[in-house]
Design a protein around this motif. Structure first.
Motif, PDB file in Angstrom:
ATOM      1  N   SER A  96       0.939  -1.204  -0.088  1.00  0.00           N
ATOM      2  CA  SER A  96      -0.035  -0.222   0.040  1.00  0.00           C
ATOM      3  C   SER A  96       0.968   1.250  -0.081  1.00  0.00           C
ATOM      4  O   SER A  96       0.362   2.269  -0.282  1.00  0.00           O
ATOM      5  CB  SER A  96      -1.016   0.013   1.455  1.00  0.00           C
ATOM      6  N   ALA A  97       2.141   1.067   0.169  1.00  0.00           N
ATOM      7  CA  ALA A  97       2.961   2.323   0.445  1.00  0.00           C
ATOM      8  C   ALA A  97       3.734   2.520  -0.835  1.00  0.00           C
ATOM      9  O   ALA A  97       4.466   3.776  -0.990  1.00  0.00           O
ATOM     10  CB  ALA A  97       3.915   2.376   1.486  1.00  0.00           C
ATOM     11  N   ALA A 142      -4.609   2.316  -2.995  1.00  0.00           N
ATOM     12  CA  ALA A 142      -5.804   3.003  -2.185  1.00  0.00           C
ATOM     13  C   ALA A 142      -6.805   3.784  -3.206  1.00  0.00           C
ATOM     14  O   ALA A 142      -7.888   3.947  -2.933  1.00  0.00           O
ATOM     15  CB  ALA A 142      -5.617   3.899  -1.209  1.00  0.00           C
TER      16      ALA A 142
ATOM     17  N   PRO B 329      -5.309   5.256   4.080  1.00  0.00           N
ATOM     18  CA  PRO B 329      -5.145   3.952   4.115  1.00  0.00           C
ATOM     19  C   PRO B 329      -3.917   3.382   3.333  1.00  0.00           C
ATOM     20  O   PRO B 329      -4.095   2.504   2.400  1.00  0.00           O
ATOM     21  CB  PRO B 329      -6.656   3.497   3.420  1.00  0.00           C
ATOM     22  N   ASN B 330      -3.022   3.590   4.125  1.00  0.00           N
ATOM     23  CA  ASN B 330      -1.815   2.623   3.658  1.00  0.00           C
ATOM     24  C   ASN B 330      -0.651   2.563   4.861  1.00  0.00           C
ATOM     25  O   ASN B 330      -0.648   3.328   5.987  1.00  0.00           O
ATOM     26  CB  ASN B 330      -1.021   3.279   2.328  1.00  0.00           C
ATOM     27  N   THR B 331       0.122   1.633   4.688  1.00  0.00           N
ATOM     28  CA  THR B 331       1.209   1.227   5.770  1.00  0.00           C
ATOM     29  C   THR B 331       1.887   2.345   6.111  1.00  0.00           C
ATOM     30  O   THR B 331       2.300   2.692   7.373  1.00  0.00           O
ATOM     31  CB  THR B 331       1.879  -0.089   5.648  1.00  0.00           C
ATOM     32  N   GLU B 332       2.480   2.731   5.073  1.00  0.00           N
ATOM     33  CA  GLU B 332       3.635   4.019   5.323  1.00  0.00           C
ATOM     34  C   GLU B 332       2.957   5.168   6.160  1.00  0.00           C
ATOM     35  O   GLU B 332       3.536   5.551   7.090  1.00  0.00           O
ATOM     36  CB  GLU B 332       4.106   4.438   4.045  1.00  0.00           C
TER      37      GLU B 332
END
Lengths: 251, 368
Positions: A96-97, A142, B329-332
Motif C-alpha cells: 500500500s505504500a 488505495a 489507508p496505507n502502511t507508510e
C-alpha cells in the motif's frame, strides 16, 4: 526425459488446533493445465494454496514444485523456486505504500540484475497486458477500484514471468462483465505464456471459461480430479450440491 | 526446463536457441548482454526458430539490441513473434519518472503548513469533544462507560509495573547522585527537599508522560489508524454510532483520569527508591525522611504534580487521536502518523511543562 509434474502433493496432513483440515491429500498437476480447485467454505482451499506456496508447512506429507521438495534446506534453490511462481492473493495484497508502477517493479528490482530502462519497459508491458495504461502507474493502491486492484495484482504476479500461477478467487467481487474480461485475460495470457494455473473459485462461469481440469476438495482430501466432463459424472453430495441443476453449464 | 539460452554467431548469422526466459537468463545475464551488445548493428540474419521459450523480459532485451526496429531478415516462430510484437507496440522512449526536487523554502513552508493543519485539526477535535460533552449531558444514557473504564484499565492499571520500575530506578539514581554532592557540603539532610520537590513537582509527571506517550499514545494512534484502514470507523458511522463519542472521547477521558493516578503512583515509588538509596548512602532513616517530607515539600507541589498529570494525559490522548484519525489507508502513513503522534505528544508535554513552570514559579517553593 520426462518432465516432473509442476505440482505434486502426497499424503498431506494438516490440522488446526486438533481439527484436521487435510487428511492424506494427494494432487498432481502437469504443465499447461488450468486447474480449478473447488470446495465448500472452510474446506481448506486457501490453506492448500498456502501450502503449495510454502507459506504454511503441512504437519505431514510431501509438497513438490517442479520436482523440488519444499522442505529442501538449500536456501538458494528455494529462492529460485519461488521466482518460478506467481500468486494473485484474494485481496490483491498490493504494497500500500508503493505506487502501482513500483508495486510491479518491486520483484524485478529485487533481482538486482536489470537496469532502469529494462524494468520500465517490462512494467509497462505488464500493465498493457492486464489492460491498464501508463497513467495508472502513478496511482496508489488505495486509489484503485476493486477490479483494478486485481489487475495490478495479476500484473505483479506475472512480473517475474512465472511458469506457475496461483489465483485465489480471481473473480470474486467483480461484476459479471469485468469478471468475464478477467477470465478472457487470464485465458489469453495462459495460451501465450504457456502457464500452469491453479485457481480457487466459487464462480461457475470462471470455472467454465477457464479450467481444463477440476479438482474437488471435500472430506479433507481431493475426492475427484479430472477434466470438466469427468467431474460431471462424479456422484458425491458436494459435487451434486455445488452444480445442482446447472451441471450442463460447466460443459 | 534445463535448456539454457544459447547464442551462436556465424558469419552474418545470429542463431538463438534454448529457453530465453528471465529465470534461465539470470545466471548468465551479463555475458549474454555483452555478447548481444558486441554484435554489429545491421546486416545480421537473425534465426530464432530454435527457441523453445521466449518471455517478455528476453523480448525486451532483443528489442533493445535491435535498437527499436525489426531487423531486416528475421526467422521466428509465430508464437514468439507475438511476444516481440507486444514489446514493439510500446512507445520507444521510456522516460524515467521525474524525481521531484525539493527546495529549502518549499520544504520549510510545507512543514509549517503541515504543523498549522495539525494544530487546526487538534483544535477542531477539541471543539468536537466539547460538543459531544454537551450532547452527553443531555443524553446521559449514551455515555460510553464501558469504553471509558476499558481505557482507564488499559492505559492506567496495565501501566503500573513499567512506571513503577522506571520511577524506582530514577529515584535511586537521583538520590545517589545528590547524596554524593550533599555529603561534601555536609548538608545531607537536604536530600529530603531535593528529592521531594524534584520528583513530586517535576520528574514524576514528566517521566510518566514520556512513558505513557510511548506506550498508550502510540497504541491509540495505531488502533484508530488501523480502524480507518480496515474501514471499521466507517462501519461505525453507518450504524449511526458517533466515532467521536464511542472511539475518541473514551480514550481522551480515560487517559485524562488515569494519568494523575499514574503520576501519584510513580512519584510514590520514585520517592521510595530515593529513600532507600538515602538510607544506604547517608544512613538517613526512613522515619526521619517521612517525617520531614511534609515540612520540606508544601502540599501545593503535589497538587501541581497532579494537575500536570491531568493536562499531560489530556494532551497525549488528544494528539494521539488526532493523528490516528488522519491516517491514510496505507502502511507508510500508519507508521508515519504513529511516529508523529509520539514525537508531537512528548514535545507538547515538555512545552506544557515549561508553561507550568513559569506560571507556578511563586507557588509551593519552601521559604527558608
Amino acid at each position: 526425459m520426462s518432465e516432473p509434474p509442476v505440482i505434486e502433493l502426497d499424503g498431506v496432513y494438516t490440522s488446526f488446533r486438533g481439527h484436521p483440515v487435510h487428511r492424506d491429500l494427494a494432487l498432481r498437476v502437469d504443465e499447461g493445465q488450468i486447474v480449478g480447485l473447488l470446495g465448500g467454505s472452510g474446506s481448506g482451499k486457501t490453506t492448500l494454496l498456502r501450502e503449495i506456496l510454502g507459506l504454511h508447512r503441512p504437519d505431514a506429507g510431501m509438497v513438490r514444485l517442479f520436482g523440488v521438495d519444499l522442505n529442501e534446506p538449500d536456501v538458494q534453490l528455494q529462492r529460485n523456486l519461488r521466482r518460478r511462481l506467481g500468486m494473485l492473493f484474494q485481496h490483491g495484497a498490493l504494497f500500500s505504500a508503493l505506487s502501482v508502477f513500483d508495486n510491479i517493479a518491486f520483484p524485478l528490482r529485487e533481482l538486482r540484475c536489470l537496469d532502469g530502462d529494462w524494468i520500465r519497459r517490462l512494467v509497462h508491458l505488464k500493465l498493457a497486458m492486464v489492460g491498464l495504461g501508463e497513467g495508472h502507474g502513478k496511482l496508489m493502491p488505495a486509489e484503485l477500484s476493486g477490479g483494478m486492484v486485481k489487475r495490478v495484482a495479476l500484473a505483479r504476479a506475472l512480473a517475474l514471468e512465472p511458469e506457475l500461477l496461483l489465483l485465489d478467487e480471481p473473480t470474486a467481487g467483480l461484476d459479471p462483465d469485468r469478471s468475464q474480461n478477467f477470465v478472457e485475460l487470464i485465458g489469453d495470457l495462459q495460451r501465450e505464456l504457456g502457464l500452469t494455473v491453479i485457481m480457487v473459485t466459487h464462480d461457475l462461469n470462471t470455472l467454465a471459461g477457464l479450467a481444463t481440469h477440476v479438482a474437488v476438495l471435500a472430506d479433507h482430501h481431493i475426492i475427484a480430479y479430472g477434466t470438466r466432463a469427468e467431474i460431471m459424472t462424479i456422484d458425491h453430495p458436494f459435487v451434486t450440491g455445488f452444480f445442482g441443476a446447472d451441471r450442463r453449464k460447466l460443459l | 526446463m534445463s535448456d539454457i539460452p544459447r547464442l551462436r554467431v556465424e558469419s552474418g548469422r545470429v542463431v538463438l536457441s534454448g529457453a530465453w526466459t528471465l529465470a534461465e537468463m539470470l545466471p548468465m545475464l551479463e555475458s549474454l548482454q555483452s555478447a548481444l551488445g558486441g554484435l554489429p548493428a545491421a546486416g545480421q540474419h537473425w534465426d530464432l526458430t530454435a527457441l523453445t521459450r521466449l518471455d517478455s523480459a528476453a523480448a525486451v532485451l532483443l528489442w533493445r539490441t535491435w535498437h527499436g526496429a525489426w531487423p531486416a531478415s528475421l526467422e521466428i516462430g509465430e508464437m514468439h513473434r507475438q511476444v516481440i510484437v507486444r514489446v514493439a507496440e510500446l512507445p520507444q522512449e521510456m522516460p524515467a519518472q521525474p524525481v521531484a526536487r525539493v527546495h529549502l523554502p518549499e520544504f520549510v513552508g510545507r512543514l509549517l503548513l503541515k504543523a498549522a493543519a495539525n494544530l487546526r485539526g487538534m483544535i477542531a477535535l477539541f471543539g468536537q469533544l466539547l460538543l459531544d460533552g454537551n450532547y452527553l449531558l443531555s443524553h446521559p444514557r449514551d455515555i460510553p462507560w464501558r469504553e471509558f473504564t476499558a481505557n482507564v484499565y488499559k492505559a492506567g492499571l496495565l501501566a503500573l509495573p513499567v512506571t513503577a520500575l522506571v520511577g524506582f530506578l530514577i529515584g535511586v539514581t537521583i538520590s545517589y547522585l545528590s547524596a554524593l554532592q550533599l555529603k561534601s557540603f555536609g548538608a545531607e539532610l537536604f536530600i529530603v527537599n531535593i528529592l521531594g520537590i524534584s520528583i513530586i513537582r517535576e520528574l514524576g509527571p514528566v517521566l510518566v508522560a514520556v512513558l505513557v506517550a510511548g506506550r498508550s499514545g502510540s497504541a491509540m494512534t495505531a488502533q484508530i489508524g488501523v480502524m480507518r484502514v480496515t474501514e471499521e470507523i466507517d462501519a461505525l458511522s453507518t450504524m449511526g454510532v458517533s466515532r467521536s463519542i464511542r472511539v475518541v472521547l473514551p480514550k481522551i477521558l480515560g487517559l485524562t483520569v488515569a494519568m494523575p493516578l499514574l503520576v501519584l503512583w510513580t512519584s510514590a515509588v520514585a520517592l521510595l527508591g530515593g529513600m532507600l538509596a538515602a538510607l544506604l548512602q547517608l544512613d538517613l532513616s526512613l522515619v526521619y525522611f517521612l517525617e520531614n517530607l511534609p515540612r520540606a515539600v508544601p502540599v501545593a507541589n503535589l497538587l501541581i504534580g497532579l494537575g500536570k498529570g491531568f493536562v499531560f494525559g489530556f494532551v497525549i490522548a488528544l494528539v494521539a487521536c488526532h493523528f490516528g484519525l488522519h491516517v491514510k489507508p496505507n502502511t507508510e502513513s500508519l507508521s508515519a502518523n504513529t511516529t508523529s503522534a509520539v514525537v508531537t505528544a512528548i514535545t507538547t508535554v515538555i512545552l506544557a511543562d515549561a508553561v507550568f513552570a513559569i506560571f507556578t514559579r511563586q507557588i509551593g517553593v519552601p521559604q527558608l
